[in-house]
Design a protein around this motif. Structure first.
Motif, mmCIF file in Angstrom:
data_model
loop_
_atom_site.group_PDB
_atom_site.id
_atom_site.type_symbol
_atom_site.label_atom_id
_atom_site.label_comp_id
_atom_site.label_asym_id
_atom_site.label_seq_id
_atom_site.Cartn_x
_atom_site.Cartn_y
_atom_site.Cartn_z
ATOM 1 N N ARG A 58 -0.066 -2.860 -9.246
ATOM 2 C CA ARG A 58 -0.132 -3.444 -7.867
ATOM 3 C C ARG A 58 -0.939 -4.577 -7.865
ATOM 4 O O ARG A 58 -0.290 -5.714 -7.154
ATOM 5 C CB ARG A 58 -0.914 -2.320 -6.854
ATOM 6 N N GLU B 245 -2.404 1.221 -10.069
ATOM 7 C CA GLU B 245 -3.411 0.140 -9.552
ATOM 8 C C GLU B 245 -3.034 -1.357 -10.124
ATOM 9 O O GLU B 245 -2.875 -2.212 -9.381
ATOM 10 C CB GLU B 245 -4.579 0.844 -9.722
ATOM 11 N N SER C 238 0.680 -1.401 -0.134
ATOM 12 C CA SER C 238 -0.171 0.084 -0.077
ATOM 13 C C SER C 238 1.048 1.292 0.046
ATOM 14 O O SER C 238 2.245 1.079 -0.126
ATOM 15 C CB SER C 238 -0.756 0.118 1.255
ATOM 16 N N GLU D 197 2.715 3.019 -1.149
ATOM 17 C CA GLU D 197 3.466 3.310 -2.213
ATOM 18 C C GLU D 197 3.067 3.771 -3.438
ATOM 19 O O GLU D 197 1.996 3.530 -3.922
ATOM 20 C CB GLU D 197 4.409 2.131 -2.704
ATOM 21 N N ASP D 198 3.605 4.603 -4.242
ATOM 22 C CA ASP D 198 3.134 5.168 -5.615
ATOM 23 C C ASP D 198 3.137 4.302 -6.875
ATOM 24 O O ASP D 198 3.773 4.524 -7.860
ATOM 25 C CB ASP D 198 3.902 6.592 -5.842
#
Lengths: 218, 218
Positions: free
Chosen positions: B16, B13, B7, B9-10
DNA sequence: CTTGATAATGAGTGATTACTCACTTATTAT
DNA sequence: ATAATAAGTGAGTAATCACTCATTATCAAG
């Protein structure tokens, strides 16, 4: 030098060669990343020959794991451990622990490739863990219990910890030392292995806390 | 609950989602035995989409490992460890150790899938070990040295063992407890986790040998 | 709404792999 | 020496997999 622990046993020459090669390859790249043609080449046989001795690739792994558990639970581990622990006679705790440690370290060195394969599979497969537990952990716990009882009787070991804790403490330290040597070899500098083991035993016996009494270094 | 530690972190979507799915699949079957189509299915994307975010399958693994090392070396591990160890103030050794242990156990639980992947790769690849060593071991050793120095100064810890031994002893015990819980869960019965940890700390602090002095259980 | 750009898709592809089997070589029995 | 059996071989095969790419969907700006 029997690196693989596959001597002595009544295994056909070719089958042994294949198993030894498979341990080497599996231990280097992992089971799934290894190919049967690679194993064949390393064993010096044709790929087809492998499948005369093992129905499938999984069967080779099974053969290795069964062997690994047999070796680890058999004379090379439990028996020698039992011998050390039961022939206590007049030896003190420090001497016994040192015997166990040196013994186990030598063993871990020689069996490392096999153990790496076993460890990896145990990480992913419940049935391997179950086999490990039934064949090694249960037996080791029995020995540890006996050892603990006798040592308490001699007044050399605390009686307020159970044998599960005892076994875990000892095995954790052995495993940590082996891991440090095998995984981070050369990275963490070690001046002297003998001294290293002595210090470790000292910590295991007396802990990391400052002692006020003067009963250490017996 | 952020099981994967991905979570905050940049990370886009989709990327991830793919990483999370990959951790799940890799952790269940191992890297080599996992397929990209499986990961795609689990992530709810088309197989082709994976390769828009990761050049190769190896690149997914690399992404996971980098993340794992970052998480383990970052705020979740080193920072909290440092916080506990440096805010010693008037706390005694037992309290500090308990804080560390409970902290690390919670962490190990939540990060287990990621750690399993990391551990497996470390077993087989030197570069992963090197990354682990540089990013985690070196930093942990620095903290351990500081901790040891302060504890010795307070007269709470032995000064005749070095900080490498100290760190190894603590980590070995934590690892052993985690291994017992994760690998042999349910098999070795544990009455009470709180009591279990207390006993472990006691053994870590005072060792397994019978004490003659009466300075335990402070 | 139209247009241009970007993101997502999944059928298709070449490479790889575990495994087969028709054949050759070695071993043993008579 | 010959036949019979067993052991060993490696080219071939079907299946699987990582990865590609032409096509389609999504979105943003004018």
């Amino acid at each position: 030098m029997d690196i693989w622990g596959l001597s002595g046993e009544d295994i056909p020459e070719k089958e042994r060669r294949i198993l030894e090669a498979a341990i080497k390859i599996f231990s280097e790249k992992g089971y799934s990343a290894s190919t049967t043609s690679e194993i064949a080449k390393s064993a010096g046989v044709a790929e087809g020959t492998i499948f005369r001795y093992f129905k499938t690739k999984k069967d080779i792994l099974r053969g290795i794991l069964i062997h690994a558990v047999n070796i680890l639970s058999g004379r090379l581990v439990i028996d020698s451990l039992e011998k050390i622990m039961t022939r206590l006679e007049e030896k003190d705790l420090r001497t016994v622990l040192k015997q166990i440690l040196v013994d186990r370290l030598k063993l871990a060195d020689s069996l490392f490739p096999m153990v790496r394969v076993l460890l990896t599979e145990a990480l992913y497969h419940e049935d391997v863990r179950e086999a490990l537990y039934q064949n090694i952990v249960v037996r080791a716990l029995t020995i540890a219990e006996k050892f603990h009882r006798e040592m308490v009787q001699k007044g050399m070991m605390r009686d307020d910890i159970d044998h599960v804790m005892l076994l875990r403490a000892i095995m954790a330290n052995v495993a940590a030392l082996v891991a440090q040597r095998k995984i981070f070899e050369g990275k963490i500098e070690v001046n002297d292995m003998g001294k290293e083991i002595d210090t470790m035993i000292d910590v295991l016996m007396y802990g990391i806390a400052k002692q006020t009494g003067e009963d250490k270094k017996g």
